[in-house]
Write an enzyme that holds these catalytic residues in place. Structure first.
Site, short mmCIF file in Angstrom:
data_model
loop_
_atom_site.label_atom_id
_atom_site.label_comp_id
_atom_site.label_asym_id
_atom_site.label_seq_id
_atom_site.Cartn_x
_atom_site.Cartn_y
_atom_site.Cartn_z
N HIS A 134 29.13 38.65 49.42
CA HIS A 134 29.89 38.86 48.19
C HIS A 134 30.48 37.52 47.75
O HIS A 134 31.66 37.43 47.45
CB HIS A 134 31.02 39.87 48.40
CG HIS A 134 30.60 41.30 48.23
ND1 HIS A 134 29.49 41.84 48.84
CD2 HIS A 134 31.13 42.31 47.49
CE1 HIS A 134 29.37 43.12 48.51
NE2 HIS A 134 30.35 43.44 47.69
N GLU A 193 18.89 47.63 41.11
CA GLU A 193 18.86 46.30 40.47
C GLU A 193 17.47 45.90 40.01
O GLU A 193 17.28 45.36 38.92
CB GLU A 193 19.41 45.23 41.41
CG GLU A 193 20.91 45.28 41.62
CD GLU A 193 21.33 46.29 42.67
OE1 GLU A 193 20.45 46.94 43.27
OE2 GLU A 193 22.54 46.43 42.90
N ASP A 210 25.00 38.04 44.32
CA ASP A 210 24.40 38.35 45.63
C ASP A 210 23.36 39.47 45.54
O ASP A 210 22.37 39.48 46.26
CB ASP A 210 25.48 38.77 46.63
CG ASP A 210 26.67 37.82 46.62
OD1 ASP A 210 26.82 37.05 47.58
OD2 ASP A 210 27.43 37.82 45.64
N PHE A 211 23.64 40.43 44.65
CA PHE A 211 22.72 41.57 44.51
C PHE A 211 21.46 41.19 43.73
O PHE A 211 20.51 41.97 43.66
CB PHE A 211 23.43 42.74 43.82
CG PHE A 211 24.46 43.41 44.70
CD1 PHE A 211 25.63 42.77 45.03
CD2 PHE A 211 24.25 44.69 45.19
CE1 PHE A 211 26.59 43.38 45.84
CE2 PHE A 211 25.19 45.30 46.00
CZ PHE A 211 26.36 44.65 46.33
#
Lengths: 325, 326
Positions: B129, B60, B85-86
């Protein structure tokens, strides 16, 4: 000498002298308190920036980091704007909003020098990606230190660049210290070049104090990248003469020994090229003196320009947060 | 007018902007997948090829950096993070780099970058998540943050984001993906920084974003039957905030309920409450009420999820608190 044209050798030499003089002068001004922005001086590492940038075209991209005065100068940036930025004046290359650690010269392909360690590595991958998408011939160079190889994005970037065969050269300036920490205390395996093999990339370790060796290695990597051969990781072994930040050599802080510093000062990259040029009759004592005086004047003019320049207007505080359409 | 879904509106805007401008490209995890990003990238790979539709390794931070670099080199990337979330992994690149670049380098260069962060939650997915990070991004100078609530705005705001010269965080919520609405076939833009009044009313102002806009409208409909007349404002952009539309409405109604899909503490609802208190305190007839997530991570159990996420009923309760406070 070594099939390199005299003009290129002399230009490289001049670039190194320019960086050295600029940095020495900046260090003096830091010591006097006239420059307050934290300066990470490049003295001792000049051959890396000079050698790599000599092998690049003007519109190739480079990215730097917290220690990037040398990259800026080697790529051909205007030193008046750089000195003015160190004084945080309105005429600085970043309009006095960046200081020493945030310098830029898009006109010569330096698109930024963010000081968060390793941050510009993936960004340089991005300009290389753009070249690939646009089918342009431009090459990108990412300059980073040994400490940056402990950051996750370094590995993410090597993988993606290798995967897509992007036109980028990863140039690690291994000056043996990550701030105050010697390499062996922070890297489980101190060979940085070797890390390239995990991604199927060429990785080479060279003498970063030998401008000719740097130039040749860079030239080869750049040719490979420009012709679709993908990235190369070049680890340049070198040494910074001053401390991590500021003008001091930090010997009094017990972070390294005088013997170690003396050893590396004896391997001065400028002296080394100078001796070779003189030996091969490519540089005379008079020419050497001329270069030295010319650069002395350039740097003094830059200091004068910086000192006489105005500070940013108060309204600048809220300018450039967004680019307006 | 033709009706299409929210997710199709996003897809269509992406496709049309890629057709219109060869500098636009898509990069992100799952853009080749039939389900990773809903259907928002369907058919793009087939149409534009692997060079302009790039599915990526699970990296990411570096992929965000690569998108920034591409933007610096003159392209207009649409970077997609299939789950917000990532995006915590990308904070250096988004916050230190993209947001600051134009300013810290004296305005010499800009980062025309769209970062789509998809909110994907419910269904017992649990803490990592489920998150909605608009407040964190809205806190950062140099970022614009948009949160469309309708198919029309989903398309129009994405067009504006792609055309913007700055980094824009475009947050779409999968709870809205199936919603259908009127969407013109041609390219059009919805201005960033402008809210819209979805329903006029005189008793209470409800300011909402994203999926809480349809919930607020349902609440208003229910209360209308009881003679309570609600004004519903869809913020559409959470940074920069459309203060005028909020102030004008509150001056009229004297009562305010703010609904945000993120956490209450230090969030968008806190900012709006502060702005109203600072600027038009004298217009308020009762304390401001906030509808947002409690100060707790997202739970997995559906029983707890039901408690956790606000909806029409939560909003009705908040409105009633307003009316019965004097």
């Amino acid at each position: 000498m070594l099939n390199i044209e005299k003009e290129i050798l002399i230009k490289m030499y001049e670039t190194m002298v320019r960086i050295r003089r600029f940095e020495e002068r900046a260090g003096e001004l830091v010591a006097k308190g006239e420059i307050k922005t934290p300066c990470h001086l490049y003295i001792g590492e000049e051959a890396v920036a000079a050698g790599v940038c000599q092998a690049l075209e003007r519109d190739d991209y480079i990215f730097g980091n917290h220690r990037s005065h040398g990259h800026y100068i080697a790529k051909g940036g205007d030193i008046k704007s750089l000195m003015a930025e160190l004084f945080c004046k309105a005429t600085g290359c970043s309009k006095g909003k960046g200081g020493s650690m945030h310098i830029i010269a898009p006109e010569i392909g330096l698109l930024g020098t963010p000081p968060i360690v390793a941050a510009s590595i993936p960004i340089a991958v991005g300009t290389a990606l753009a070249s690939s998408i646009k089918n342009e011939n431009k090459v990108s160079v990412s300059f980073f230190g040994d400490g940056a190889t402990n950051e996750g994005v370094f590995y993410e970037s090597l993988n993606f660049a290798a995967l897509k065969k992007l036109p980028i050269i990863f140039v690690c300036e291994n000056n043996l210290y990550s701030t105050h920490m010697p390499l062996a205390k922070i890297l489980a395996d101190t060979s940085i070049a070797k890390k390239a093999s995990a991604f199927g990339l060429p990785g080479i370790q060279i003498d970063g104090n030998n401008a000719i060796e740097v130039y040749q290695a860079a030239k080869e990597a750049i040719n490979l990248a420009r012709n679709g051969g993908g990235p190369t990781l070049i680890e340049c072994k070198t040494y910074r003469w001053r401390g991590h930040v500021g003008f001091s050599d930090d010997l009094d802080k017990g972070l390294r020994s005088k013997e170690e510093l003396d050893y590396w000062m004896a391997k001065c990259p400028i002296k080394r090229l100078e001796e070779e040029l003189i030996k091969d009759n490519l540089l005379s004592q008079e020419e050497k003196e001329e270069i030295s005086q010319k650069i002395e004047k350039e740097v003094e003019r830059a200091v004068q320009f910086a000192k006489e320049s105005p500070y940013p207007e108060e309204a600048e505080l809220s300018e450039n947060i967004f680019k307006d359409v | 007018m033709r009706k299409i879904s929210y997710s199709e509106a996003i897809r269509e805007a992406t496709e049309q902007m890629m057709e219109k401008d060869s500098n636009v490209f898509v990069i992100g995890q799952g853009v080749w997948s039939p389900w990773f990003v809903g259907k928002t990238c369907d058919k793009l790979l087939q149409k534009f090829g692997e060079k302009r539709v790039i599915d990526t390794p699970v990296s990411e931070a570096a992929m965000t950096g690569a998108a920034i670099g591409a933007a610096l080199a003159g392209l207009r990337p649409v970077l997609i993070h299939p789950r917000m979330d990532f995006m915590y992994l990308t904070f250096d690149q988004i916050i230190n780099q993209a947001a600051n670049w134009h300013y810290m380098f004296g305005g010499k260069i800009n980062v025309p970058l769209v970062i789509r962060g998809i909110i994907n939650r419910g269904g017992e997915q649990g803490a990592q998540h489920s998150q909605a990070l608009q407040a964190i991004f809205a806190h950062i100078p140099g970022l614009k943050v948009v949160m469309p609530a309708t198919p029309y705005d989903a398309k129009g705001l994405l067009v504006s984001a792609v055309q913007d010269e700055n980094p824009v965080i475009y947050i779409d919520d999968r709870w809205l993906y199936e919603q259908e609405g009127d969407v013109p076939e041609e390219i059009y833009s919805v201005p960033i920084g402008k809210g819209v009044i979805r329903k006029e009313g005189k008793d209470v102002t409800v300011v909402a974003v994203s999926y809480l806009v349809p919930e607020a409208l349902k609440a208003a409909e229910d209360l209308e039957k009881k003679g309570i007349n609600i004004e519903v404002i869809d913020l559409r952009t959470v940074k920069p905030l459309d203060k005028e539309i909020i102030f004008n409405s509150v001056k009229k109604t004297g009562r305010l309920v703010v609904c945000d899909t993120g956490w209450q503490a230090g969030g968008i609802s806190a900012e709006i409450s502060a702005l109203v208190s600072e600027n038009i305190f004298e217009s308020l007839k009762s304390p401001i009420e906030r509808v947002a997530l409690p100060d707790a991570p997202a739970p997995a159990s559906s029983v707890l999820e039901k408690e956790y996420y606000p909806n029409k009923d939560t909003i009705i309760k908040a409105i009633k608190n307003q009316i019965f406070t004097k």
